[in-house]
Design a protein around this motif. Structure first.
Motif: not given
Ligand code: GLA
Length: 393
Positions: A65-87
């Motif tokens: 992604r060009p905006d530095g965001l890290v967005r994570l999903a896992s098949t073990a945790f449905h409907d959850q997106i974890a988010e942080f920024s590398v900036q």
């Protein structure tokens, strides 16, 4: 032929769609679990370990992604997106499962790697909390994903050390270097004799025509952060402090001989004495077993596995009744060379070396006996040794 990763790619598309403008191309990273054939609780004592990377794995589908965001999903945790920024400065946060990924990103940035943002979907064929290093696979896989998207190559040993640091700081478990090293640098078809002091490696071929590795999960959950692991480390340090008074050159239990341990009986507390006896004897068993397997002396190598289990059970006290039962029952099957608990302990799996023709009878026997006694169906994995983590698509 359809790629084994077609399903996870599809799930990635469902969760993340086309992504933001400027999103990169999709990559797939595979990070294997590991099983340790022998050499348990020796890595943080500067000793030897003898693990191999296995077929069950963590799969990560990722895209920059060009905006530095890290967005994570896992098949073990449905409907959850974890988010942080590398900036921004990365700290621990919620959900808890994403702390492994946060830790790795933070360590890579601290090492001066210019990371980019990422959308990533995690999926597992590796049981979580089964003692097969799902956490190291997640860490090393995350490292490979972030490095691939940043277009940076990193030596596997260096990545392993960064991932170990991430686990210390973001998961709070003072693990040794075995798991991250084998996950990052395993070699297909081979087990790895790793010197945890120098990080020197020797690969030993496991001939599939003669030998099978069978892993059986007791299905009892293993929690390293329960404090027992850290306590074992402290007990070993107490032992080292005692031996160092006699010889200031002693830096770790690696430097202590069995004769010195025996002479310390009555001077050390009984618990610390037994912890030292396990570690010093286990280091000797590990190099010996690697030699024996190199020479295809399977029976003798198997005997050392059985001794290792007894030492972990009686002296190191990290086994469970379920693991003791599985290990004991496994050796009753014809053609089984040896069996022992594997990994940190307190649940998880046993590992067995056997002849190819013994695989089916072994799995059947353990399923039956374990089911009768504990009313639990154990899961079995028959696996070859695989390569370490890498971008596969
Ligand atoms: C866990 C740790 C390793 C090692 C083993 C025990 O798997 O992560 O570093 O100490 O326990 O051998």
């Amino acid at each position: 032929m359809q790629s084994p990763y077609a399903d996870v790619r599809e799930q990635f598309q469902k969760v993340f769609g086309a992504g933001p403008a400027g999103a990169g191309k999709v990559h797939v990273i595979r990070a294997p679990g590991r099983v340790n054939l022998i050499g348990e609780h020796t890595d943080y004592n500067d000793g030897f370990v003898f693990p191999m990377a296995i077929e069950p794995e963590v799969r990560i589908v990722c895209r920059s992604r060009p905006d530095g965001l890290v967005r994570l999903a896992s098949t073990a945790f449905h409907d959850q997106i974890a988010e942080f920024s590398v900036q921004q400065k990365i700290a621990r946060g919620q959900p808890k499962w994403a702390n492994y990924m946060r830790g790795v990103a933070a360590e890579l940035i601290a090492a001066g790697i210019p990371l980019v943002g990422m959308d990533a979907l995690y999926s597992n064929t590796l049981p979580v909390g089964g003692g097969l290093s799902s956490s190291a696979a997640i860490e090393v896989g995350t490292g490979q994903a972030l490095l691939t998207l940043a277009g940076v190559d990193m030596d596997g040993d260096r990545l392993a050390l960064l991932c170990q640091k991430a686990e210390h700081e973001f998961a709070g478990v003072p693990v040794g270097i075995m798991d991250q090293t084998i996950v990052a640098t395993g070699k297909a078809g081979h087990a790895m004799l790793l010197d945890c002091r120098s990080l020197a490696k020797q690969f030993v071929l496991l001939d599939p025509a003669e030998l099978r590795v069978v892993i059986v999960n007791s299905m009892v959950k293993h929690e390293l952060s329960g404090g027992e692991y850290a306590q074992r480390r402290r007990e070993c340090e107490e032992g080292v402090a005692h031996f160092r008074k006699q010889d200031p050159d002693i830096r770790a239990l690696r430097d202590v001989s069995m004769a010195q341990v025996q002479a310390a009986q009555g001077k050390l507390s009984d618990v610390v004495f037994r912890r030292c006896r396990h570690v010093v004897s286990e280091i000797a068993r590990t190099t010996k077993a690697a030699d024996l397997l190199t020479q295809r002396h399977y029976e003798e190598a198997g005997e050392l596995m059985v001794e290792s289990h007894a030492s972990l059970r009686d002296d190191y006290e990290v086994s469970t009744v379920e693991l003791d039962f599985l290990a004991e029952q496994a050796t009753k099957v014809k053609g089984v060379y040896g069996a022992r608990m594997t990994g940190g302990g307190f649940g998880g799996c046993i590992v067995t070396l056997c002849q190819p023709r013994s695989v089916e009878p072994l799995i059947e026997h353990l399923g039956k006996k374990y089911g009768e006694k504990f009313k639990i169906e154990p899961a079995a994995y028959v696996t070859t040794a695989t390569a370490g983590a890498a971008a596969v698509e």
